[in-house]
Design an enzyme around this catalytic site. Structure first.
Site, PDB file in Angstrom:
ATOM      1  N   LYS A 161       0.833  -1.215   0.000  1.00  0.00           N
ATOM      2  CA  LYS A 161       0.000   0.000   0.000  1.00  0.00           C
ATOM      3  C   LYS A 161       0.863   1.259   0.000  1.00  0.00           C
ATOM      4  CE  LYS A 161      -1.698   1.665   4.059  1.00  0.00           C
ATOM      5  NZ  LYS A 161      -1.458   3.083   4.365  1.00  0.00           N
ATOM      6  N   ASN A 162       1.839   1.313   0.907  1.00  0.00           N
ATOM      7  CA  ASN A 162       2.592   2.556   1.059  1.00  0.00           C
ATOM      8  C   ASN A 162       3.593   2.786  -0.061  1.00  0.00           C
ATOM      9  OD1 ASN A 162       1.091   3.180   3.250  1.00  0.00           O
ATOM     10  ND2 ASN A 162       2.630   2.578   4.772  1.00  0.00           N
ATOM     11  N   CYS A 167      -4.278  13.831  12.387  1.00  0.00           N
ATOM     12  CA  CYS A 167      -5.092  12.656  12.078  1.00  0.00           C
ATOM     13  C   CYS A 167      -5.236  11.811  13.327  1.00  0.00           C
ATOM     14  CB  CYS A 167      -4.476  11.862  10.943  1.00  0.00           C
ATOM     15  SG  CYS A 167      -3.085  10.892  11.451  1.00  0.00           S
ATOM     16  N   ASP A 227       4.257   0.999  12.413  1.00  0.00           N
ATOM     17  CA  ASP A 227       3.037   0.390  11.871  1.00  0.00           C
ATOM     18  C   ASP A 227       2.800  -1.018  12.423  1.00  0.00           C
ATOM     19  OD1 ASP A 227       2.812   2.705  10.435  1.00  0.00           O
ATOM     20  OD2 ASP A 227       3.449   1.848   8.524  1.00  0.00           O
ATOM     21  N   ARG A 264      -8.513  -0.102   4.432  1.00  0.00           N
ATOM     22  CA  ARG A 264      -7.527   0.767   3.781  1.00  0.00           C
ATOM     23  C   ARG A 264      -6.253   0.021   3.440  1.00  0.00           C
ATOM     24  NH1 ARG A 264      -7.309   6.474   6.573  1.00  0.00           N
ATOM     25  NH2 ARG A 264      -5.861   6.587   4.852  1.00  0.00           N
TER      26      ARG A 264
HETATM   27  C1  EPZ Z   1       4.477   6.978   6.260  1.00  0.00           C
HETATM   28  O1  EPZ Z   1       3.787   8.117   6.752  1.00  0.00           O
HETATM   29  C2  EPZ Z   1       3.469   5.846   6.202  1.00  0.00           C
HETATM   30  N1  EPZ Z   1       2.355   6.217   5.341  1.00  0.00           N
HETATM   31  C3  EPZ Z   1       2.948   5.541   7.603  1.00  0.00           C
HETATM   32  O2  EPZ Z   1       2.114   4.389   7.519  1.00  0.00           O
HETATM   33  C4  EPZ Z   1       4.118   5.220   8.519  1.00  0.00           C
HETATM   34  O3  EPZ Z   1       3.639   5.081   9.837  1.00  0.00           O
HETATM   35  C5  EPZ Z   1       5.173   6.339   8.458  1.00  0.00           C
HETATM   36  O4  EPZ Z   1       5.564   6.603   7.098  1.00  0.00           O
HETATM   37  C6  EPZ Z   1       6.412   6.024   9.256  1.00  0.00           C
HETATM   38  O5  EPZ Z   1       6.969   4.823   8.806  1.00  0.00           O
HETATM   39  C7  EPZ Z   1       2.474   6.134   4.035  1.00  0.00           C
HETATM   40  O6  EPZ Z   1       3.522   5.810   3.490  1.00  0.00           O
HETATM   41  C8  EPZ Z   1       1.264   6.417   3.234  1.00  0.00           C
HETATM   42  P1  EPZ Z   1       6.723  10.393   8.205  1.00  0.00           P
HETATM   43  P2  EPZ Z   1       4.440   9.573   6.673  1.00  0.00           P
HETATM   44  O7  EPZ Z   1       6.685  11.641   7.401  1.00  0.00           O
HETATM   45  O8  EPZ Z   1       5.218   9.694   5.425  1.00  0.00           O
HETATM   46  C9  EPZ Z   1       6.982  13.740  11.639  1.00  0.00           C
HETATM   47  C10 EPZ Z   1       0.179   3.075   7.831  1.00  0.00           C
HETATM   48  O9  EPZ Z   1      -0.334   2.579   8.854  1.00  0.00           O
HETATM   49  N2  EPZ Z   1       6.983  14.728  10.536  1.00  0.00           N
HETATM   50  O10 EPZ Z   1       7.909   9.510   8.080  1.00  0.00           O
HETATM   51  O11 EPZ Z   1       3.363  10.549   6.928  1.00  0.00           O
HETATM   52  C11 EPZ Z   1       5.621  13.043  11.762  1.00  0.00           C
HETATM   53  O12 EPZ Z   1       4.729  13.795  12.536  1.00  0.00           O
HETATM   54  C12 EPZ Z   1       0.699   4.500   7.831  1.00  0.00           C
HETATM   55  O13 EPZ Z   1       0.275   2.459   6.764  1.00  0.00           O
HETATM   56  C13 EPZ Z   1       7.098  16.054  10.826  1.00  0.00           C
HETATM   57  O14 EPZ Z   1       7.186  16.454  11.989  1.00  0.00           O
HETATM   58  O15 EPZ Z   1       5.413   9.507   7.928  1.00  0.00           O
HETATM   59  C14 EPZ Z   1       6.008  11.732  12.389  1.00  0.00           C
HETATM   60  O16 EPZ Z   1       6.105  11.895  13.756  1.00  0.00           O
HETATM   61  C15 EPZ Z   1       0.332   5.270   9.048  1.00  0.00           C
HETATM   62  N3  EPZ Z   1       7.094  16.964   9.802  1.00  0.00           N
HETATM   63  C16 EPZ Z   1       7.400  11.453  11.833  1.00  0.00           C
HETATM   64  O17 EPZ Z   1       7.883  12.711  11.331  1.00  0.00           O
HETATM   65  C17 EPZ Z   1       7.002  16.581   8.506  1.00  0.00           C
HETATM   66  O18 EPZ Z   1       7.018  17.445   7.608  1.00  0.00           O
HETATM   67  C18 EPZ Z   1       7.454  10.437  10.712  1.00  0.00           C
HETATM   68  O19 EPZ Z   1       6.518  10.778   9.711  1.00  0.00           O
HETATM   69  C19 EPZ Z   1       6.890  15.214   8.210  1.00  0.00           C
HETATM   70  C20 EPZ Z   1       6.878  14.298   9.253  1.00  0.00           C
END
Ligand code: EPZ
Length: 439
Positions: free
Chosen positions: A25-26, A119, A310, A402
């Site tokens: 998915k991701n 979210c 995850d 999802r």
């Molecule tokens: C991806 O989300 C995945 N989603 C998530 O999977 C997964 O949990 C996550 O990566 C971490 O592995 C998809 O790929 C669609 P991040 P993403 O940006 O890209 C902070 C699932 O269950 N952050 O690596 O949104 C953020 O708040 C989903 O399949 C900032 O502060 O994750 C978080 O604490 C849920 N500012 C951390 O970084 C930013 O601009 C990691 O987020 C971006 C992120």
């Protein structure tokens, strides 16, 4: 499939047999976004049929892109992009659609994309996406909840991410493909989905190296260098691990096919520490054997290659009946322990303060009526239901839909006693759908 359905699980059936893991998915969601960088047709294979994939298809169609899917094959043709806007309606349904920001900026030098907002699992900012795109030369304003971005030209730069964000790494990669010169992303996310995206981009004519490490180099190419391709999505490591945990938790013996064992090292290690046996059977298959011995474990979620956030909830479900006390620390999200209340309703003993959960192993779980609060919390309840004595009913399945393709038929094929039934058959009052719960 109705999201008002519920899952009914009669627990304590060991999972046995083979299961084939779907496309990730991701990964597919990002490759769909990347596909609009070129006006040539793209054929994606091993595409899972998931509600998130449908949402992303709608986002692309709204831009004027043609998207068709038959079984696991999707064709995307972005001949003419007639709009450069992704609306709140779309992005609020699924934050992964924010990836079109980088792609639209790269191809059209303009984009208006709704801010995803917080979210169900945490605040999840996009400041790093925005800073990265600004470094490439984009002018960005936030206006009425939308990111409005434009650029006369995009120029490659060295970008150091404060934290290795998956989404920010991907958005910057997409914008950099058609920028002038080289972009270097340092402290980049190393998740396998990033490498899959880079492989796809190279297959359409981009020049990306280093993906999968902490430094990614994107040498900008010209629009005319990009072309169509046929690309097979990598297997879903989170889906695979969910079945591995379920196999261990039910004292089963399951062969997982279509997996990349190297993507699963952290979970393999933890499952072995718990007491399960994991055997690699060829380059794309793993066998998991659970013998009923569960030892408590400490887990700290980390960006890849650490233990994935995850899988924190699914693994917690397994540890509820482990011998001893497990301590789980969630370092990525502020609000990703929503499964705890539901697991405790099933007889677990979990205490939580801040980012730490203390799981004291109990003899067994007991079936109950529970509610999925997000995708992976939902997966945790399925695992708990498979382990529990008696009947578990899980509602709010739209979360689980999802990310898990054909969950019921895959688990039934392994011998689980699981059914999906319309909610009203039970006499239970349907839970309201939590519209704000967007992963
Ligand atoms: C991806 O989300 C995945 N989603 C998530 O999977 C997964 O949990 C996550 O990566 C971490 O592995 C998809 O790929 C669609 P991040 P993403 O940006 O890209 C902070 C699932 O269950 N952050 O690596 O949104 C953020 O708040 C989903 O399949 C900032 O502060 O994750 C978080 O604490 C849920 N500012 C951390 O970084 C930013 O601009 C990691 O987020 C971006 C992120």
């Amino acid at each position: 499939m109705q999201s008002q359905d519920k899952l009914v699980i009669e627990g304590r059936q060991p999972l046995n047999g083979k299961v084939s893991i779907s496309g990730a998915k991701n990964s597919v969601l990002k490759l769909m976004g990347a596909a609009i960088l070129t006006d040539s047709p793209i054929e994606l294979r091993n595409v899972p049929q998931l509600s998130d994939v449908s949402v992303m298809s709608d986002v692309l169609r709204h831009l004027g892109v043609t998207v068709t899917q038959k079984d696991d094959v999707m064709i995307i043709e972005a001949k003419d992009i007639t709009r450069t806007e992704a609306s709140y309606d779309h992005v609020s349904k699924m934050r992964a659609s924010f990836i079109v920001l980088g792609a639209l900026l790269g191809r059209h030098h303009e984009a208006r994309v709704s801010l995803p907002g917080g979210c169900s699992i945490g605040k999840r900012g996009v400041d790093l996406h925005i800073k990265g795109l600004q470094s490439l030369g984009a002018e960005i304003q936030i206006n009425q909840g939308y990111v409005e971005a434009c650029a006369t030209r995009l120029e490659g730069r060295e970008i150091l991410l404060d934290t290795p964000s998956v989404g920010a790494t991907e958005n910057i990669m997409l914008a950099a493909v058609l920028a002038e010169g080289a972009t270097i992303i340092s402290n980049a996310a190393q998740e396998p989905e990033i490498a899959d995206l880079a492989n796809f981009l190279n297959a359409i004519g981009a020049d990306v190296s280093g993906a999968g490490s902490t430094e990614i180099i994107i040498n900008g190419v010209k629009k005319q260098d990009l072309h169509g391709t046929t690309y097979t999505i990598m297997p879903d490591r989170i889906e695979a691990a969910t079945y591995m945990i379920a196999a261990a938790g039910t004292e089963g013996n399951v062969l997982l096919e279509n997996v990349i064992p190297g993507h699963l090292n952290s979970v393999i290690r933890k499952l072995e520490d718990v007491g399960a046996e994991i055997i690699t059977e060829g380059p794309n298959a793993l066998r998991v054997i659970g013998d009923g011995r569960f030892e408590a474990q400490n887990i700290v979620t980390q960006p890849y290659p650490g233990f994935p956030t995850d899988l924190q909830a699914p693994f917690m479900a397994l540890l509820t009946t482990a011998e001893g006390v497990s301590i789980i620390t969630e370092t990525l999200y502020e609000n990703r322990f929503k499964q705890i209340g539901e697991l405790n309703r099933m007889g677990a003993n979990i205490q939580n303060q801040g980012d730490i959960a203390v799981v004291t192993g109990v003899d067994h779980l007991t079936g109950a009526q529970v509610k999925a609060s997000d995708l992976r919390a939902g997966a945790a309840l399925v695992i708990a239901g498979l382990q529990a004595e008696g009947t578990t009913e899980i509602c709010d399945l739209h979360h689980i839909d999802r990310g898990y393709e054909e969950l019921v038929s895959k688990l039934s094929g392994l011998g689980a006693n699981i059914q999906r039934v319309p909610f009203d058959e039970s006499g239970v009052v349907p839970a309201s759908q939590d519209k704000a719960a967007v992963e």
